[in-house]
Design a protein around this motif. Sequence first.
Motif, short mmCIF file in Angstrom:
data_model
loop_
_atom_site.label_atom_id
_atom_site.label_comp_id
_atom_site.label_asym_id
_atom_site.label_seq_id
_atom_site.Cartn_x
_atom_site.Cartn_y
_atom_site.Cartn_z
N LEU A 143 62.17 39.59 54.91
CA LEU A 143 61.49 40.83 54.41
C LEU A 143 61.05 41.70 55.51
O LEU A 143 60.71 41.23 56.47
CB LEU A 143 60.35 40.60 53.67
CG LEU A 143 59.31 41.25 53.19
CD1 LEU A 143 59.80 42.21 52.23
CD2 LEU A 143 57.96 40.77 52.52
N SER A 144 61.16 43.03 55.30
CA SER A 144 60.71 44.02 56.36
C SER A 144 60.35 45.39 55.70
O SER A 144 60.83 45.57 54.63
CB SER A 144 61.91 44.38 57.47
OG SER A 144 63.24 44.93 56.64
N GLY A 145 59.69 45.97 56.50
CA GLY A 145 59.22 47.48 55.94
C GLY A 145 59.62 48.39 56.68
O GLY A 145 59.75 48.63 57.84
N ILE A 146 60.30 49.34 56.03
CA ILE A 146 60.95 50.78 56.48
C ILE A 146 60.22 51.92 55.89
O ILE A 146 60.41 51.91 54.79
CB ILE A 146 62.46 50.82 56.54
CG1 ILE A 146 62.96 49.42 57.17
CG2 ILE A 146 63.13 52.01 56.94
CD1 ILE A 146 64.70 49.40 57.11
N LEU A 147 59.60 52.60 56.81
CA LEU A 147 59.14 53.94 56.32
C LEU A 147 59.88 54.99 55.79
O LEU A 147 61.05 55.18 56.21
CB LEU A 147 58.15 54.62 57.48
CG LEU A 147 56.83 54.22 57.88
CD1 LEU A 147 56.43 55.22 59.20
CD2 LEU A 147 55.88 54.50 56.66
N ASN A 148 59.43 55.68 54.67
CA ASN A 148 60.31 56.52 54.06
C ASN A 148 60.16 57.72 54.76
O ASN A 148 59.06 58.11 55.55
CB ASN A 148 59.61 56.76 52.47
CG ASN A 148 60.07 55.78 51.64
OD1 ASN A 148 61.15 55.10 51.76
ND2 ASN A 148 59.39 55.75 50.57
N GLY A 149 61.14 58.98 54.69
CA GLY A 149 61.11 60.03 55.10
C GLY A 149 61.15 60.94 53.99
O GLY A 149 60.85 60.55 52.86
N ILE A 150 61.10 62.41 54.30
CA ILE A 150 61.17 62.98 53.25
C ILE A 150 62.54 64.10 53.48
O ILE A 150 63.05 64.06 54.67
CB ILE A 150 60.07 64.06 52.86
CG1 ILE A 150 59.77 65.11 54.04
CG2 ILE A 150 58.92 63.48 52.14
CD1 ILE A 150 58.66 66.04 53.84
N ASP A 151 63.10 64.76 52.47
CA ASP A 151 64.43 65.63 52.87
C ASP A 151 63.82 67.04 53.47
O ASP A 151 62.99 67.60 52.67
CB ASP A 151 65.14 65.82 51.38
CG ASP A 151 66.13 66.69 51.59
OD1 ASP A 151 66.17 67.53 52.33
OD2 ASP A 151 67.08 66.62 50.84
#
Length: 483
Positions: free
Chosen positions: A247-255
């Motif tokens: 399990l890991s966490g990857i931050l979202n970005g935006i378009d």
Amino acid sequence: MPQKKPSILCVASECFPLIKTGGLADVVGALPLALTQLGVDVTVFLPGFPSVLSGLEKARTLIKLKTFPAPNSRLIKGITQSGLKIIALDAPDLFNFNGNPYQTASGEDRPDNAYKFALFSKTAAELAAGQYGKTKFDVIHAHDWQAGLTSTYLKIIGDRRVKSIFTIHNLAFQGVFPKTILSEIKIPQTFMTSDGLEYWDKVSFLKGGVSFSDRITTVSPTYALEIQSDSDGMGFGGLLRARGNVLSGILNGIDTDVWNPATDPEITASFSAKDFSQKAKNKAALQKKLGLRVAPKAPLFSVVSRLTTQKGLDLLANQVDQITDLGGQLVLLGSGDTAIEAKFKQAALQNPKEISVTIGYDEPFAHQIQASSDAMFIPSRFEPCGLTQLCAMRYGTVPIVGRVGGLSDTIIDANPMALASNVATGLQFSPINTHMLAATINRSFELYSQAKVWKSLVQNCLNQDVSWDRSAQLYLDLYTSVL
Ligand code: ADP
């Protein structure tokens, strides 16, 4: 020799701009495009809702699904306006309806949710495994409970070539249904175990994704830690701890093309990180449009959100007077809990020159609010990542956020140290309660009254990289690591 980039089938129930109820759609609309830039071959698999089918360009039938349980079902291939490859499951009996994909107009869960999203996930697994002609994929990247059963079906098919990644966008939505559904959706009873799909004598589709996928991700590093605890794990803490090694966490970005104040057609005056002097024109235009007092010096606070207790907006509804008493204004766009809606509507009725409340969902208006306001509230009790604070920063609007999940990972609180080193990008508070929110509102007025300090906060927000660039590379690394 350069390594061949993997082919990915991204499986989700939403994808901006074809169908959207929240952040999931934004992620599924933007991450694949960012991955494409890195040379990855990504196709998005979606339910064939009317807006999905009508939004596809160059649409053609990939295959007629002769043995599919719903008649006249097909896989349709096409692309979006921005060139994203889509395969849609056109099953008119299941998906030919407008409105919210999961709930009826009166807010009830649709009765056939389990059946249709199970079939959707099953078809995705079969497609990736190459059961529909030549098309096949190396990795299934499934999102949320609606696509949660894809790895279960991959296991049933017995195809170990296709790897599976499951992303949790919000652990609160678990896709829990009566166990009697299993026979209808062609899943053997042997999967009804505590390390399988069983969840308090029911079946959880989300649990399928957690139990059987090769890797699990969620949308921020802090949320990845929070959901492994008993207090924030919403019943999944133990299971997620047990699977903590994958399990890991990857931050979202935006378009950053869709959200770009320099080119945004919805806003009155364009601006950028280099020169944001025109932002004030948007504020004046919005105040005028909404019938608010046109007051350049009054801090304009905003909310664009689902109106729920998750988002802490019940707390904010009690603080509206504090904002106006201190000389500020509030503009709100959102919908959700009727009690929260009613409270905000009442406040606007009583003080229409200072408070504007719009109940509904309106994408262009969301852009205008982001471009116009000085600060935006996201006082969430929990927040897997949160996208509105990223959009806010992109538009030079200072986020005021609860210190939870992705909000703690993306915002740097304007404490004296952060201000001194000029790295602050917003205001955080914790614990999430009325007292701390009230104190933070006071703090925001103090900061706003110091024009130079506020300007540096706005500049820092505008300087943030909120694009997908970094995180898309992290997903590519993950895909490569499972293969
Ligand atoms: P959620 O938990 O709702 O997915 P996120 O912050 O991750 O929250 O994403 C919310 C997305 O939906 C953002 O793009 C935000 O601008 C948008 N949004 C939320 N409510 C509305 C609304 N009423 N009208 C327009 N856009 C909205």
